[in-house]
Design a protein around this motif. Structure first.
Motif, mmCIF file in Angstrom:
data_model
loop_
_atom_site.group_PDB
_atom_site.id
_atom_site.type_symbol
_atom_site.label_atom_id
_atom_site.label_comp_id
_atom_site.label_asym_id
_atom_site.label_seq_id
_atom_site.Cartn_x
_atom_site.Cartn_y
_atom_site.Cartn_z
ATOM 1 N N VAL A 67 23.748 45.473 31.052
ATOM 2 C CA VAL A 67 24.208 45.163 29.690
ATOM 3 C C VAL A 67 25.561 45.801 29.387
ATOM 4 C CG1 VAL A 67 21.894 44.811 28.761
ATOM 5 C CG2 VAL A 67 22.855 47.129 28.819
ATOM 6 N N HIS A 68 25.921 46.868 30.119
ATOM 7 C CA HIS A 68 27.173 47.566 29.830
ATOM 8 C C HIS A 68 28.337 47.060 30.694
ATOM 9 C CE1 HIS A 68 25.335 49.877 33.193
ATOM 10 N NE2 HIS A 68 26.589 49.835 33.639
ATOM 11 N N ALA A 69 28.098 46.067 31.554
ATOM 12 C CA ALA A 69 29.142 45.629 32.497
ATOM 13 C C ALA A 69 29.692 44.257 32.120
ATOM 14 C CB ALA A 69 28.597 45.593 33.920
ATOM 15 N N ILE A 70 31.013 44.157 32.171
ATOM 16 C CA ILE A 70 31.701 42.880 31.939
ATOM 17 C C ILE A 70 32.653 42.632 33.123
ATOM 18 C CG2 ILE A 70 33.367 41.632 30.510
ATOM 19 C CD1 ILE A 70 32.253 43.064 28.091
ATOM 20 N N PHE A 71 32.561 41.450 33.694
ATOM 21 C CA PHE A 71 33.441 41.085 34.801
ATOM 22 C C PHE A 71 34.507 40.114 34.302
ATOM 23 C CE2 PHE A 71 29.687 42.526 36.995
ATOM 24 C CZ PHE A 71 30.198 43.181 38.111
ATOM 25 N N ILE A 72 35.740 40.393 34.664
ATOM 26 C CA ILE A 72 36.849 39.467 34.397
ATOM 27 C C ILE A 72 37.407 39.038 35.762
ATOM 28 C CG2 ILE A 72 39.128 39.169 33.379
ATOM 29 C CD1 ILE A 72 38.389 41.279 31.305
ATOM 30 N N LEU A 73 37.225 37.778 36.080
ATOM 31 C CA LEU A 73 37.696 37.240 37.348
ATOM 32 C C LEU A 73 38.997 36.475 37.101
ATOM 33 C CD1 LEU A 73 34.303 35.822 38.703
ATOM 34 C CD2 LEU A 73 35.156 38.182 38.748
ATOM 35 N N ALA A 74 40.084 36.919 37.727
ATOM 36 C CA ALA A 74 41.395 36.286 37.527
ATOM 37 C C ALA A 74 41.810 35.564 38.805
ATOM 38 C CB ALA A 74 42.439 37.350 37.168
ATOM 39 N N THR A 75 42.342 34.364 38.656
ATOM 40 C CA THR A 75 42.765 33.597 39.833
ATOM 41 C C THR A 75 43.878 32.625 39.472
ATOM 42 O OG1 THR A 75 42.049 32.053 41.555
ATOM 43 C CG2 THR A 75 40.980 31.856 39.418
ATOM 44 N N THR A 76 44.710 32.350 40.447
ATOM 45 C CA THR A 76 45.736 31.304 40.304
ATOM 46 C C THR A 76 45.315 30.054 41.062
ATOM 47 O OG1 THR A 76 46.887 32.266 42.207
ATOM 48 C CG2 THR A 76 47.635 32.931 40.004
ATOM 49 N N GLU B 296 40.226 47.901 38.043
ATOM 50 C CA GLU B 296 40.881 46.685 38.558
ATOM 51 C C GLU B 296 40.806 46.684 40.079
ATOM 52 O OE1 GLU B 296 45.085 44.179 38.368
ATOM 53 O OE2 GLU B 296 44.913 46.119 37.353
ATOM 54 N N ILE B 297 40.393 45.555 40.621
ATOM 55 C CA ILE B 297 40.248 45.409 42.070
ATOM 56 C C ILE B 297 41.114 44.240 42.535
ATOM 57 C CG2 ILE B 297 38.629 44.909 43.944
ATOM 58 C CD1 ILE B 297 36.423 45.999 42.069
ATOM 59 N N ASP B 298 41.916 44.473 43.569
ATOM 60 C CA ASP B 298 42.742 43.411 44.145
ATOM 61 C C ASP B 298 41.945 42.735 45.253
ATOM 62 O OD1 ASP B 298 44.676 41.730 45.074
ATOM 63 O OD2 ASP B 298 45.911 43.291 46.008
ATOM 64 N N ALA B 299 41.455 41.530 44.980
ATOM 65 C CA ALA B 299 40.623 40.830 45.958
ATOM 66 C C ALA B 299 41.420 40.362 47.174
ATOM 67 C CB ALA B 299 39.942 39.630 45.304
ATOM 68 N N ALA B 300 42.746 40.361 47.061
ATOM 69 C CA ALA B 300 43.561 39.951 48.209
ATOM 70 C C ALA B 300 43.432 40.948 49.356
ATOM 71 C CB ALA B 300 45.018 39.811 47.789
ATOM 72 N N SER B 301 43.251 42.226 49.024
ATOM 73 C CA SER B 301 43.143 43.253 50.063
ATOM 74 C C SER B 301 41.759 43.891 50.120
ATOM 75 C CB SER B 301 44.197 44.346 49.824
ATOM 76 O OG SER B 301 44.112 44.863 48.511
ATOM 77 N N TYR C 271 31.526 49.446 26.994
ATOM 78 C CA TYR C 271 31.394 48.614 28.179
ATOM 79 C C TYR C 271 32.212 49.176 29.339
ATOM 80 C CZ TYR C 271 29.525 45.124 24.935
ATOM 81 O OH TYR C 271 28.778 44.476 23.990
ATOM 82 N N LYS C 272 31.798 48.793 30.519
ATOM 83 C CA LYS C 272 32.566 49.067 31.714
ATOM 84 C C LYS C 272 33.144 47.718 32.176
ATOM 85 C CE LYS C 272 32.258 52.407 35.425
ATOM 86 N NZ LYS C 272 31.352 53.369 36.107
ATOM 87 N N ILE C 273 34.458 47.649 32.293
ATOM 88 C CA ILE C 273 35.145 46.384 32.576
ATOM 89 C C ILE C 273 35.610 46.365 34.032
ATOM 90 C CG2 ILE C 273 36.961 44.792 31.853
ATOM 91 C CD1 ILE C 273 34.999 45.504 29.624
ATOM 92 N N TYR C 274 35.227 45.328 34.770
ATOM 93 C CA TYR C 274 35.667 45.147 36.148
ATOM 94 C C TYR C 274 36.580 43.921 36.214
ATOM 95 C CZ TYR C 274 32.198 48.574 37.556
ATOM 96 O OH TYR C 274 31.464 49.737 37.708
ATOM 97 N N ILE C 275 37.844 44.157 36.542
ATOM 98 C CA ILE C 275 38.811 43.067 36.662
ATOM 99 C C ILE C 275 39.043 42.806 38.154
ATOM 100 C CG2 ILE C 275 41.139 42.269 36.121
ATOM 101 C CD1 ILE C 275 41.150 44.360 33.830
ATOM 102 N N ILE C 276 38.658 41.638 38.606
ATOM 103 C CA ILE C 276 38.865 41.261 40.014
ATOM 104 C C ILE C 276 40.023 40.266 40.065
ATOM 105 C CG2 ILE C 276 37.828 40.358 42.117
ATOM 106 C CD1 ILE C 276 35.113 41.102 41.069
ATOM 107 N N ASP C 277 41.178 40.733 40.511
ATOM 108 C CA ASP C 277 42.378 39.892 40.559
ATOM 109 C C ASP C 277 42.405 39.087 41.853
ATOM 110 O OD1 ASP C 277 44.735 38.821 39.693
ATOM 111 O OD2 ASP C 277 45.986 40.488 40.377
ATOM 112 N N GLU C 278 42.964 37.859 41.769
ATOM 113 C CA GLU C 278 43.035 36.942 42.919
ATOM 114 C C GLU C 278 41.638 36.774 43.544
ATOM 115 O OE1 GLU C 278 45.602 35.248 43.451
ATOM 116 O OE2 GLU C 278 47.141 36.344 42.371
ATOM 117 N N VAL C 279 40.657 36.497 42.700
ATOM 118 C CA VAL C 279 39.265 36.442 43.147
ATOM 119 C C VAL C 279 39.039 35.354 44.198
ATOM 120 C CG1 VAL C 279 38.479 34.845 41.340
ATOM 121 C CG2 VAL C 279 36.880 36.528 42.321
ATOM 122 N N HIS C 280 39.891 34.323 44.211
ATOM 123 C CA HIS C 280 39.716 33.237 45.180
ATOM 124 C C HIS C 280 39.920 33.696 46.623
ATOM 125 C CE1 HIS C 280 44.088 33.257 44.391
ATOM 126 N NE2 HIS C 280 44.193 32.852 45.642
#
Length: 449
Positions: A74-83, A18-23, A46-55
């Protein structure tokens, strides 16, 4: 499935990052992520990358990420989360599957809170549960966090405790305030806003609650056109003004002063505030009872008065006068009376020796000041010992006048002073003026009907 190793150990999994895009929103942070993407997962498929507050990512960071999103391993999945999905570039959105999460319904949050309180033996009133659900704004996690904080002391959770701890305000208070507005009870409206300001209430929560209640009233107006009280048109305009107020609130001005002025602008009558006060917006002390005047004629007079006074001020404007009256106005506002409260949203934007132009954030604030010019001018002139003429305009309107003034200066167009007495025939006469004239002519015992 809730049974496999990945499900049971997801919290400590090395394959979920999980990565906090705000910082961590720079291009270097994203390049480091891209390099790590190439590494295969250690335990999972899979390797899951969650980028929070991606905006919050920078434009260069988005560009660096774009190629990887176009051709991910093929093994990577990105989840981009934003408000704030509107701030995410379309080049990114077009390469994603989009899932819009909805807010949890109010009733479901209340139900879950009651369930938890019963199982955890937390003493709480139904009103307190409703208030927690309201403050959470559809976020169950926020509701549970509030409940956890409030229950930490071990005492019963009451509505009063929540209101005092979180700057909220009860729905009953909102309903009473709107009733005062409907009844044109100036005294109680001002008392209500004094309470709000003194108790550090959250103005954003207050405005949201007021708007919700006004929407209910507006629907009721449409369903019952003959019902007395605020008209649908007034309710609609108050909502729009409150929305503008939310967007334009200045940190140097008490928000509740601005909100109070919006409500005062939609009240038809002026009632006695304090019989012992030397200056109130009341029938017995205000020089001109403008609320009783014909609205069309009054607005026409104010429009002409604005034109003349702005012209005369610009014709003789001086920087020394501007600085002087800005300082005088600050001193005047420090006395914090009822008349002074009308000017809390106003700044002196131009001045000559006799005319001062006031700029306000909201159109409704300028209108309210211009409706009460006589009493404001009288008290201000007494305070600074200088006879002044005032006029108020919104800042948007003032910027247009200023642009025209600068253009006229470049073109050597001169402003000629206009005799304000020419507007005397346009000025409406109030009932209080007629009463005074009759008493002066016939004596105190005359009965005026």
């Amino acid at each position: 499935c809730g049974k496999c190793n990945s499900c049971l150990n997801f919290a400590s999994s090395a394959d979920i990052i999980e990565i906090d895009a705000a910082s961590n929103n720079g291009v270097d942070d994203i390049r480091e992520l891209i390099n790590n993407v190439k590494v295969a997962p250690s335990d999972s498929r899979y390797k899951i990358y969650i980028i929070d507050e991606v905006h919050m990512m920078t434009a260069s960071a988005f560009n660096a990420l774009l190629l990887t999103l176009e051709e991910p391993p093929v093994h990577a999945i990105f989840i981009l989360a934003t408000t704030n999905v509107e701030s995410v570039p379309i080049t990114i959105l077009s390469r994603c599957q989009r899932f819009n999460f909805q807010k949890v319904p109010f009733e479901d949050i209340v139900k879950q809170l009651k369930y938890i309180c019963e199982n955890e033996n937390i003493m709480i009133s139904d009103e307190a549960i409703d208030e927690i659900a309201y403050l959470s704004e559809g976020g169950l996690r926020d509701a549970l966090s509030l409940l956890d904080q409030l229950s930490s002391e071990g005492n019963e959770i009451t509505l009063e405790k929540i209101l005092s701890n979180y700057g909220s305000i009860s729905s009953v208070f909102i309903q009473k305030l709107l009733t005062y507005v409907e009844k044109n009870d100036i005294a109680e409206v001002i008392n209500s806003f004094t309470f709000l300001a003194n108790n550090a209430c959250d103005y954003k929560v207050f405005i949201k609650k007021v708007v919700n209640e006004l929407v209910k009233m507006g629907i009721d107006c449409k369903n019952n056109p003959a019902k007395k009280g605020l008209s649908y048109e007034k309710i609609k305009n108050i909502i729009f003004d409150l929305n503008d107020c939310m967007n334009n609130i200045n940190i140097h001005i008490d928000p509740f002063t601005l909100i109070q002025m919006i409500f005062l602008n939609y009240m038809d009558k002026v009632k006695v505030i304090d019989e012992g006060s030397s200056m109130t917006l009341a029938d017995t002390s205000v020089k001109e009872e403008k609320s009783d005047l014909d609205a069309a004629k009054l607005n026409n007079y104010i429009t002409e008065l604005k034109r003349v006074r702005i012209n005369n001020c610009l014709a003789l404007a001086k920087k020394d006068c501007l600085k002087l009256y800005q300082e005088k106005m600050q001193s005047f506002l420090s006395s914090k009376g009822e008349v002074e409260s009308l000017l809390m949203d106003a700044d002196v934007v131009a001045a000559s020796e006799e005319v001062v132009i006031l700029g306000t954030t909201l159109d409704s604030s300028a209108l309210l000041i211009n409706y009460h010019l006589d009493e404001i001018e009288e008290k201000l002139s007494t305070f600074i010992n200088i006879k002044l003429h005032l006029i108020a305009v919104s800042m948007d309107e003032w910027n247009k006048y200023k642009k025209e003034y600068i253009q006229n200066l470049k073109n050597d167009v001169k402003y000629e002073v206009i005799d304000e007495s020419s507007l005397a025939s346009l000025k409406p006469v109030s009932d209080s003026q007629l009463n005074k004239f009759a008493i002066d002519l016939f004596g105190e015992k005359v009965q005026i009907v």
